[in-house]
Design an enzyme around this catalytic site. Structure first.
Site, mmCIF file in Angstrom:
data_model
loop_
_atom_site.group_PDB
_atom_site.id
_atom_site.type_symbol
_atom_site.label_atom_id
_atom_site.label_comp_id
_atom_site.label_asym_id
_atom_site.label_seq_id
_atom_site.Cartn_x
_atom_site.Cartn_y
_atom_site.Cartn_z
ATOM 1 N N ARG A 209 0.813 -1.232 0.000
ATOM 2 C CA ARG A 209 0.000 0.000 0.000
ATOM 3 C C ARG A 209 0.839 1.272 0.000
ATOM 4 O O ARG A 209 0.360 2.338 0.387
ATOM 5 C CB ARG A 209 -0.971 0.017 1.180
ATOM 6 C CG ARG A 209 -1.939 -1.145 1.160
ATOM 7 C CD ARG A 209 -3.160 -0.850 2.011
ATOM 8 N NE ARG A 209 -4.113 -1.934 1.922
ATOM 9 C CZ ARG A 209 -4.123 -2.996 2.706
ATOM 10 N NH1 ARG A 209 -3.233 -3.118 3.657
ATOM 11 N NH2 ARG A 209 -5.017 -3.924 2.554
ATOM 12 N N LYS A 231 4.110 11.893 -10.593
ATOM 13 C CA LYS A 231 3.286 11.110 -11.528
ATOM 14 C C LYS A 231 3.962 9.774 -11.774
ATOM 15 O O LYS A 231 5.156 9.717 -12.065
ATOM 16 C CB LYS A 231 3.144 11.849 -12.856
ATOM 17 C CG LYS A 231 2.048 12.889 -12.861
ATOM 18 C CD LYS A 231 1.822 13.371 -14.275
ATOM 19 C CE LYS A 231 0.711 14.400 -14.335
ATOM 20 N NZ LYS A 231 0.562 14.946 -15.685
ATOM 21 N N GLU A 273 11.515 19.312 -23.264
ATOM 22 C CA GLU A 273 10.669 19.564 -22.081
ATOM 23 C C GLU A 273 11.061 20.886 -21.415
ATOM 24 O O GLU A 273 10.209 21.594 -20.880
ATOM 25 C CB GLU A 273 10.759 18.409 -21.067
ATOM 26 C CG GLU A 273 10.152 17.091 -21.532
ATOM 27 C CD GLU A 273 8.617 17.022 -21.448
ATOM 28 O OE1 GLU A 273 7.973 18.039 -21.140
ATOM 29 O OE2 GLU A 273 8.072 15.936 -21.726
ATOM 30 N N LYS A 309 8.595 24.052 -12.361
ATOM 31 C CA LYS A 309 7.812 22.836 -12.118
ATOM 32 C C LYS A 309 7.333 22.803 -10.668
ATOM 33 O O LYS A 309 6.197 22.441 -10.372
ATOM 34 C CB LYS A 309 8.671 21.604 -12.435
ATOM 35 C CG LYS A 309 8.011 20.301 -12.099
ATOM 36 C CD LYS A 309 7.464 19.590 -13.295
ATOM 37 C CE LYS A 309 6.579 18.419 -12.905
ATOM 38 N NZ LYS A 309 6.665 17.301 -13.814
ATOM 39 N N GLU A 319 -3.203 17.782 -10.759
ATOM 40 C CA GLU A 319 -3.595 18.178 -12.110
ATOM 41 C C GLU A 319 -5.093 18.443 -12.243
ATOM 42 O O GLU A 319 -5.759 17.955 -13.147
ATOM 43 C CB GLU A 319 -3.156 17.090 -13.115
ATOM 44 C CG GLU A 319 -3.096 17.653 -14.536
ATOM 45 C CD GLU A 319 -2.547 16.667 -15.554
ATOM 46 O OE1 GLU A 319 -1.457 16.138 -15.319
ATOM 47 O OE2 GLU A 319 -3.207 16.474 -16.562
ATOM 48 N N ARG A 323 -1.730 22.565 -13.291
ATOM 49 C CA ARG A 323 -0.747 21.565 -13.743
ATOM 50 C C ARG A 323 -1.020 21.079 -15.169
ATOM 51 O O ARG A 323 -0.132 20.558 -15.844
ATOM 52 C CB ARG A 323 -0.705 20.384 -12.762
ATOM 53 C CG ARG A 323 0.400 19.402 -13.103
ATOM 54 C CD ARG A 323 0.718 18.455 -11.970
ATOM 55 N NE ARG A 323 1.749 17.524 -12.356
ATOM 56 C CZ ARG A 323 2.317 16.658 -11.553
ATOM 57 N NH1 ARG A 323 1.958 16.639 -10.283
ATOM 58 N NH2 ARG A 323 3.244 15.830 -11.971
ATOM 59 N N ASN A 327 0.960 19.815 -19.944
ATOM 60 C CA ASN A 327 0.608 18.978 -21.092
ATOM 61 C C ASN A 327 0.818 19.716 -22.412
ATOM 62 O O ASN A 327 0.522 19.167 -23.477
ATOM 63 C CB ASN A 327 -0.861 18.529 -21.001
ATOM 64 C CG ASN A 327 -1.075 17.600 -19.822
ATOM 65 O OD1 ASN A 327 -0.190 16.829 -19.472
ATOM 66 N ND2 ASN A 327 -2.235 17.688 -19.193
ATOM 67 N N HIS A 330 1.888 17.937 -25.470
ATOM 68 C CA HIS A 330 1.766 16.502 -25.214
ATOM 69 C C HIS A 330 0.549 15.864 -25.877
ATOM 70 O O HIS A 330 0.533 14.660 -26.103
ATOM 71 C CB HIS A 330 1.721 16.233 -23.708
ATOM 72 C CG HIS A 330 3.084 16.318 -23.067
ATOM 73 N ND1 HIS A 330 3.804 17.484 -23.035
ATOM 74 C CD2 HIS A 330 3.862 15.382 -22.463
ATOM 75 C CE1 HIS A 330 4.965 17.259 -22.417
ATOM 76 N NE2 HIS A 330 5.016 15.994 -22.069
ATOM 77 N N HIS A 334 1.613 12.805 -27.804
ATOM 78 C CA HIS A 334 1.318 11.400 -27.501
ATOM 79 C C HIS A 334 0.824 10.683 -28.753
ATOM 80 O O HIS A 334 1.160 9.522 -28.996
ATOM 81 C CB HIS A 334 0.276 11.293 -26.385
ATOM 82 C CG HIS A 334 0.862 11.557 -25.023
ATOM 83 N ND1 HIS A 334 0.092 11.662 -23.895
ATOM 84 C CD2 HIS A 334 2.142 11.737 -24.620
ATOM 85 C CE1 HIS A 334 0.869 11.896 -22.847
ATOM 86 N NE2 HIS A 334 2.115 11.943 -23.265
ATOM 87 N N HIS A 346 10.168 10.681 -26.928
ATOM 88 C CA HIS A 346 9.081 11.453 -26.311
ATOM 89 C C HIS A 346 9.269 12.963 -26.501
ATOM 90 O O HIS A 346 8.359 13.666 -26.959
ATOM 91 C CB HIS A 346 9.001 11.105 -24.823
ATOM 92 C CG HIS A 346 7.986 11.903 -24.069
ATOM 93 N ND1 HIS A 346 6.638 11.700 -24.186
ATOM 94 C CD2 HIS A 346 8.135 12.944 -23.191
ATOM 95 C CE1 HIS A 346 5.988 12.558 -23.420
ATOM 96 N NE2 HIS A 346 6.872 13.323 -22.798
HETATM 97 N N1 GLY Z 1 5.220 15.871 -16.928
HETATM 98 C C1 GLY Z 1 3.990 16.527 -16.705
HETATM 99 C C2 GLY Z 1 3.613 16.602 -15.276
HETATM 100 O O1 GLY Z 1 4.401 16.286 -14.412
HETATM 101 O O2 GLY Z 1 2.500 16.994 -14.966
#
Ligand code: GLY
Length: 434
Positions: A209, A231, A273, A309, A319, A323, A327, A330, A334, A346
């Site tokens: 857990r 994430k 990025e 960040k 998010e 946040r 994206n 992205h 993607h 990527h």
């Molecule tokens: N890489 C995008 C985020 O961390 O939200």
């Protein structure tokens, strides 16, 4: 009458609380001064800040002073929070260079320093079993350097590439952790790029857990972005990041020295990025990329990206709002990644995916930068395959997809568009650049 009497009682109770809060503030300062002295002693004597046995003893002794069982539960939680703050305070005194992320679920440090890998034991709690996850593309010496500082280390190496973000690989990892006899007080450490971080973080969040997780990114992409923010994910049924959790690391350790073994293509992959952050948040940083002499020391670039960040993650850990700006590039990215079937990395797909989201003026400034750093500004791919992947994207709801657009450098907007509008953007980009 009763109302007035009630108000009197309320005022009296508030006055009591005000007096107690004032006293507690005074005592808190005293407590932290003592904590700082203990931290200095521990540093001088080579002892870690955390002393779990002593913390347990303090908790038990003090909780026993509270007779009411309900209050005792609350007091124990209060004391645990206080001790956690005390640890953070001691660590920030001993390591003023640490960058702290204060996420809603807790605070953790980012240790960014040349040579950090050799000093991991100073910042991470390695006096336990550490399950180190790495991949075949990462020089084994990085995992070994960390392993050498652990009481006991188990190194688990997965194949390189996105294919390792798979439920079957996750299961293998969890089974290996069980076989290694990992307990709830042991931890997982990722030594690698975004794939390893996502996979190892997910395993840490699920095992028993949830156990402690350290991220030691070894690619520029994971240093500037994915190692921070919690994430974790694997892909499922062709859908990227379909299964995952938010599980913040206990600490992130970044040693820019390891970038020396990274290929130029993977450095550019990470720069994409960093550009994403610059385009949406920081025109001055973007101008550094436009500088023909280069963007400057990589450590400064990583720190600049991590500060941005951090601000985003602190404002919106899960998010639900801000946040989503991360994206940027992205959504199409993607889709492109799926259509490119491994031909594009990527970051390369993100670079390409940013262009149709910008106004022509912004695009005209980004393209030369992408070209300078060897990132693609056009690609051949099957549009239908890309669109199929995009329509499965988790951001899709009610047939609309949210995109992040950039009207001018340093500004962004969220827009919800139909799939056919999105297709237009994808096509517009290809046609314009052919
Ligand atoms: N890489 C995008 C985020 O961390 O939200």
């Amino acid at each position: 009458m009763r109302g007035a009497y009630g108000m009197d009682k309320l005022s009296a109770a508030r006055a009591v609380i005000d007096r107690i809060d004032a006293e507690m503030a005074r005592l808190f300062e005293h407590r932290m001064t003592a904590a700082a002295e203990i931290a200095a002693w521990k540093q001088a004597n080579g002892r870690p800040v955390r002393d779990s046995a002593r913390e347990r003893e303090v908790l038990d002794r003090n909780s026993a002073r509270i007779s009411d069982p309900v209050l005792r539960t609350h007091y124990t939680a209060f004391l645990e929070g206080l001790m956690a703050e005390s640890r953070l305070y001691q660590q920030s005194l001993l390591h003023p260079e640490l960058l702290w992320v204060r996420a809603a679920s807790g605070a953790y440090p980012i240790y960014l320093c040349s040579g950090a890998l050799r000093e991991a034991g100073d910042v991470l709690e390695l006096d336990r079993t550490v399950f180190i996850v790495t991949d075949k593309g990462v020089p084994a010496s990085y995992a070994d350097a960390l392993a050498a500082q652990c009481r006991r280390a188990v190194v688990h190496t997965v194949p390189q590439g996105e294919g390792s973000k798979a439920p079957a690989v996750l299961e293998t990892l969890l089974e290996a952790m069980l076989r290694a006899g990992m307990t709830r007080s042991d931890c997982v450490a990722a030594v690698g790029g975004g794939v390893v971080g996502d996979l190892a973080g997910l395993a840490a969040s699920l095992y028993m857990r949830g156990i402690d997780f350290y991220n030691v990114p070894t690619t520029l992409l994971s240093m500037v972005d994915s190692s921070v923010g919690g994430k974790t994910a694997v892909n499922l049924g062709g859908v990227k990041n379909a299964v995952g959790t938010f599980w913040q690391p206990k600490a992130v350790l970044i040693d820019p020295d390891v970038l020396k073994t990274l290929s130029a293509r993977h450095v550019s992959n990470g720069l994409a990025e960093a550009l994403k952050m610059a385009v949406t948040h920081d025109p001055a940083l973007f101008a550094r990329f436009e500088n023909s002499a280069g963007y400057g020391p990589v450590e400064d670039l990583i720190a600049a990206c991590l500060r941005m960040k951090r601000a985003v993650v602190e404002a919106d850990e899960r998010e639900r709002g801000l946040r989503r700006v991360l994206n940027f590039g992205h959504t199409l990215g993607h889709g492109l990644e799926a259509a490119a079937e491994g031909r594009l990395l990527h970051g390369e797909c993100v670079a390409l995916g940013m262009l149709p989201m910008c106004t022509p003026g912004v695009r005209a400034r980004i393209i030369p930068v992408l070209e300078r750093y060897g990132l693609p500004v056009r690609a051949n791919f099957d549009v239908d395959t890309a669109m199929r992947a995009i329509s499965h994207d988790k951001k899709s709801s009610d047939g609309l997809i949210e995109i992040v657009t950039v009207p001018e450098l340093g500004r962004f907007a969220f827009q919800r568009v139909t799939l056919s509008e999105l297709r237009e953007r994808l096509l517009m980009c290809i046609e314009e650049q052919r």
